[in-house]
Design an enzyme around this catalytic site. Structure first.
Site, PDB file in Angstrom:
ATOM      1  N   ASN A   9       0.872  -1.177   0.000  1.00  0.00           N
ATOM      2  CA  ASN A   9       0.000   0.000   0.000  1.00  0.00           C
ATOM      3  C   ASN A   9       0.906   1.224   0.000  1.00  0.00           C
ATOM      4  OD1 ASN A   9      -1.745   2.078   0.480  1.00  0.00           O
ATOM      5  ND2 ASN A   9      -2.390   1.379   2.513  1.00  0.00           N
ATOM      6  N   LYS A  11       0.132   4.242  -0.250  1.00  0.00           N
ATOM      7  CA  LYS A  11      -0.514   5.443   0.324  1.00  0.00           C
ATOM      8  C   LYS A  11      -0.301   6.625  -0.634  1.00  0.00           C
ATOM      9  CE  LYS A  11      -0.148   3.306   4.777  1.00  0.00           C
ATOM     10  NZ  LYS A  11      -0.134   3.417   6.214  1.00  0.00           N
ATOM     11  N   GLY A 178       2.815   2.497  10.740  1.00  0.00           N
ATOM     12  CA  GLY A 178       3.799   3.563  10.574  1.00  0.00           C
ATOM     13  C   GLY A 178       4.569   3.902  11.841  1.00  0.00           C
TER      14      GLY A 178
HETATM   15  P1  13P Z   1       3.188   0.501   7.649  1.00  0.00           P
HETATM   16  O1  13P Z   1       3.672  -0.811   7.060  1.00  0.00           O
HETATM   17  O2  13P Z   1       3.940   1.682   7.162  1.00  0.00           O
HETATM   18  O3  13P Z   1       3.079   0.415   9.132  1.00  0.00           O
HETATM   19  O4  13P Z   1       1.676   0.713   7.098  1.00  0.00           O
HETATM   20  C1  13P Z   1       0.766  -0.310   7.213  1.00  0.00           C
HETATM   21  C2  13P Z   1      -0.436   0.018   6.436  1.00  0.00           C
HETATM   22  O5  13P Z   1      -1.200   0.915   6.794  1.00  0.00           O
HETATM   23  C3  13P Z   1      -0.677  -0.731   5.206  1.00  0.00           C
HETATM   24  O6  13P Z   1      -1.969  -0.537   4.733  1.00  0.00           O
END
Ligand code: 13P
Length: 257
Positions: A9, A11, A178
């Site tokens: 993902n 984002k 995160g």
């Molecule tokens: P991280 O791997 O950066 O913690 O994010 C997880 C996430 O929200 C994946 O959809």
């Protein structure tokens, strides 16, 4: 036997040049293991919606599948800034992440809204990855399972057993996203086991046994093996570590026995 699934993902990161470069690097890193990977797992990248075209081009001829991070549930209409399932399909999008905690928290998405999106995705033959996850406060208050199972029931309202074949569930504890602090494999397994138990009481053993449940939240090459060793963890939804070909490909190749 459930095929493992690893989804990146991205984002709201990267631009079209960055997306192309990252896909090129991921393809190069996974190339040597292509056959073993295809036999045992699916790999997805989910770029921002505006980068789907660039990503689709860069993925041409590869086994890596394209995912979207969100969509609206209507086919068309006066929904400024939204994207419909109809618009995702021509890019070859196969999976769509729905109900991510960032959508729930920052954009006010409710279980009911997410449920409409799940139905719309299925109607358009897109495979929903339905995200659930508790906040730190909810965990400390001992409400984890109540919250998770409530979100699950809400998102799957009206969904029938036969439709579950297209659906993947992702458990992403909000406090682990995160932060660099992942749920321990034991914490994750406890929730995954409860999710599967709930699916079993609702849809029966076969359907529950065939549904993939991913873990997400600070997944890294260093913790993926221990997470995958748990019986109900079928793959990962990866944020930060999916933005680097090296870490994402190591996660994808974990426990490639
Ligand atoms: P991280 O791997 O950066 O913690 O994010 C997880 C996430 O929200 C994946 O959809």
């Amino acid at each position: 036997m459930r095929k493992r699934l690893f989804a990146g993902n991205w984002k709201m990161h990267l631009d079209h040049l960055g997306a192309r470069a990252l896909i090129r690097e991921i393809r190069a890193a996974l190339d040597g293991s292509a056959r073993a990977l295809a036999a045992s797992r699916e790999v997805i990248v989910a770029p921002p919606l505006a980068l789907l075209y660039a990503a689709a081009q860069a993925l041409a001829g590869s086994d890596i599948l394209l995912g979207a991070q969100n969509m609206h549930y209507e086919d068309r209409g006066a929904y400024t800034g939204e994207v419909s399932p109809l618009m995702l399909k021509p890019f070859g999008v196969r999976y769509v992440i729905l109900g991510h905690s960032e959508r729930r928290k920052l954009f006010g998405e409710s279980d009911e809204f997410i449920n409409k999106k799940v139905e719309a995705a299925l109607r358009h033959r897109l495979n929903p990855i339905v995200c659930v996850g508790e906040s730190e406060q909810e965990r400390h208050a001992g409400r984890t399972l109540e919250v998770i199972l409530g979100q699950l029931e809400g998102a799957l309202e009206g969904i029938e057993s036969a439709q579950m074949a297209a659906i993947t569930v992702a458990y992403e504890p909000v406090w682990a996203i995160g932060t660099g602090v992942n749920a321990t494999p034991e914490q994750a397994q406890e929730v995954h086991g409860s999710i599967r138990y709930t699916l079993e009481s609702r849809y029966g053993k076969d359907t529950a046994g065939a549904t993939r449940i991913l873990y997400g939240g600070s997944v890294s090459p260093g913790n993926i093996e221990a997470l995958l060793a748990k019986p109900d963890i079928d793959g990962a939804l990866v944020g930060g570590a999916s933005l680097k070909a090296d870490s994402f490909s190591k996660i994808v190749k974990a426990r490639l026995d």
